[in-house]
Scaffold this motif. Sequence first.
Motif, short mmCIF file in Angstrom:
data_model
loop_
_atom_site.label_atom_id
_atom_site.label_comp_id
_atom_site.label_asym_id
_atom_site.label_seq_id
_atom_site.Cartn_x
_atom_site.Cartn_y
_atom_site.Cartn_z
N LYS A 160 0.82 -1.22 0.00
CA LYS A 160 0.00 0.00 0.00
C LYS A 160 0.85 1.26 0.00
O LYS A 160 0.38 2.33 -0.35
CB LYS A 160 -0.91 -0.01 1.22
CG LYS A 160 -2.03 -1.03 1.13
CD LYS A 160 -3.22 -0.60 2.00
CE LYS A 160 -4.43 -1.47 1.75
NZ LYS A 160 -4.18 -2.91 2.05
N THR A 161 2.07 1.13 0.46
CA THR A 161 2.95 2.30 0.50
C THR A 161 4.23 1.99 -0.25
O THR A 161 4.51 0.84 -0.58
CB THR A 161 3.33 2.64 1.95
OG1 THR A 161 4.08 1.55 2.49
CG2 THR A 161 2.10 2.87 2.82
N SER A 199 3.03 9.26 -6.03
CA SER A 199 3.07 8.52 -4.78
C SER A 199 3.78 9.32 -3.70
O SER A 199 3.33 9.38 -2.55
CB SER A 199 3.78 7.18 -4.99
OG SER A 199 3.91 6.50 -3.78
N GLY A 289 0.69 3.91 -2.88
CA GLY A 289 0.66 5.31 -2.46
C GLY A 289 -0.15 6.21 -3.37
O GLY A 289 -0.20 7.42 -3.16
#
Lengths: 415, 317
Positions: A160-161, A199, A289
């Motif tokens: 997710k990041t 991001s 992101g």
Amino acid sequence: MRIRKLAFVLTAGVLGLAPAKAQEQVEVLHWWTAGGEAAALSVLKDNLAKQGVTWKDMPVAGGSGVQAMTALRARVTAGTPPTAAQLLGFNLRDWGSQGFAANLDDVAKANDWEKLVPEPLKAFSKDAGHWVAVPVNIHSTNWLWINKAALDKAGLQPPKTLDEFIAMLDAFKAQGITALAHGGSPWQDTTLWEAVVLSIGGMDFYKKAVLQLDPAALKSDKMRKAFDTMTKLRGYFDKGFSGRDWNLSTAMVIKGEAGAQEMGDWAKGEFIGAKKVPDQDFVCIRFPGTQGNVLFNADQFMMFKLGAKDIPAQHKMAAAVLDTSFQIAFNKVKGSAPARLGVSDAEFDACGKKGIKDVAEAMAAGTMVGSLAHGYAQPDSIKNAFFDVVTQHLNGQLTTDQALTRLPAAIAAAK
Amino acid sequence: MSAVPLTDPAGGSSSSRAERLRHALPKLVLAPSFALVLVFVYGFILWTIYLSFTPSRMLPVYQLIGFDAYQRLWSQPNWYVALQNLAIFGSLYLLLCTAIGLTLAILLDQRIRFEGVLRPIFLYPMALSFIVTGTAWQWFLNPTLGLGRTMQALGWPTWAPVRWLGWENAQFDWLVNTETAIYTVVIAGVWQASGFVMAMFLAGLRGIDGEIIKAAEIDGASSFTIYRRIIIPLLRPVFLSVFIVLAHMAIKSYDLVKALTGGGPGNATELPSTFMYSFTYERSQMAVGAASAVIMLMTITAIIVPYLYSELRERRG
């Protein structure tokens, strides 16, 4: 006149079997030559064939459409433009402003395009308030494609990041596969770069730096971090990435030779073509992101000014492109979201559903903006100034410091 | 044929018409191709020069604005990369092709057996287009497809002979390295053109009067001395032709780079020709592209004109 008649007689003579009755025909210039893309296009051909319009293909290979643009320029300059040409973003505006575009206002009115076509696309489909192009789809570029088997083997969830993303790539590297499949060409490098910029900086930063070309943003710490991240990501490529076509990189993910690829949603067409199933064989997520943001590019068919006898076929084609059944059939294969609002997502697979949902959300939130790498953020000259710096930096010709000073300078020189 | 008119001035007979036709025939036959060359070569040269003084972007416009495009051209970092690459590629290409071509020609000239077989083998690469050469070498030099992978498959993860020379961890990845990519273009170019250069030298060697050589042999000169002092100096016109042919091929070389590296990695193998194409067609900066084309034309002219001058002077003398 006499020359034209002579030319006609000669052509007919050469062809030998001139049809008794002239059939309606459209000639379409496009660069959909990869497997999934060619399959997607046949849907439109069949649709038109049912209406008695024959399709004359003019495919020009080359993922970014650069070669197609050269072919188009030659055709238009010679005074024999095709019926329609696949165009992107600012190229639509350039051609529109040159006065070669057909006026599609009648078709638009009859089919209620004003309501059906999303606002961000409409800005490019019209020239001086008149419809000149029909959008075919809404692509977006900030996607990540992951080989499910490799992900499971690593025992990880989709990242997710950016940090989770790097951790995943490290795990892939440990498995002995190419962690990140990438094709090294300026447009592919910039497709990755714009996702990284989004991001790291978020949508406001992307708008400031890429759309408004704000010098402060272009030199900011966030931009520095974006370039540094690119350097880091390069460490996860295989040695042969330079000059590789995007679909060959996708094939590496499909075959499990590579773990993941950052690429626009057209990559899904390759997965589907290889009989792979979303969430089972591969995972599609927004680039880590960037959930909630959509960097879009929409293929549009620009219609060119033609003689009176060719206009009915042209109008038929224009209407057929925004036809619901075609929009569903086409975008299902192509990987993109329909270019028409309110199309049911029932027939789409998991990735398709996600794409349609993301577009709707981003449109409501005002976070659907043009992709730089695909011509929806800046005109050709400035786009290529970005390309130069991004690709030279990624290939180690420029340090991050140099890239940060070179970027504003290159943009200024290209204006 | 005599230049004096053979017709009877009073007659105006059919034989005189035929005669006039015979005189005019070469001109008539040449006229169409002459017109085509005039328009499509010189006409477009002038058109390009004109475009370089306009603000043309996507399509040509015909408003003159002076040297703006040239200023933009010389402020482009890419243009300097292109020029630098041309210097590296051009000089190495010329040097290596000439050296290899001459060596091959001299060796073949030793009246060895199978010369008839060897000659076409060396000459054959010239029959391939640059696109084929570029693509083939791209596969061959690609570290994940070609030579590098083969070495790995053979159990030499590092390139053994190079490592033996004391270069640990050496890998043959020139193609994807920005520092070395331009040299892969040289390799492919030299591979293609050396055989052709050999053929030119061989023709030159065969044209040398055997009496001179025999005289030198009688005087007791070694064959090395004969080549160094007599034969190679006699090949001077061939050297000049080789230089002209190779130099203009180097300057216009476009397809080789496109197929081999696509101008990359980054823009490490950009040449003036790829620069011109990119600015004219990909970047909507037609005037800058035209300006770069004019600079290239001037470079070629600087090579061709002295050549023509020397050729014509020799003929006269």
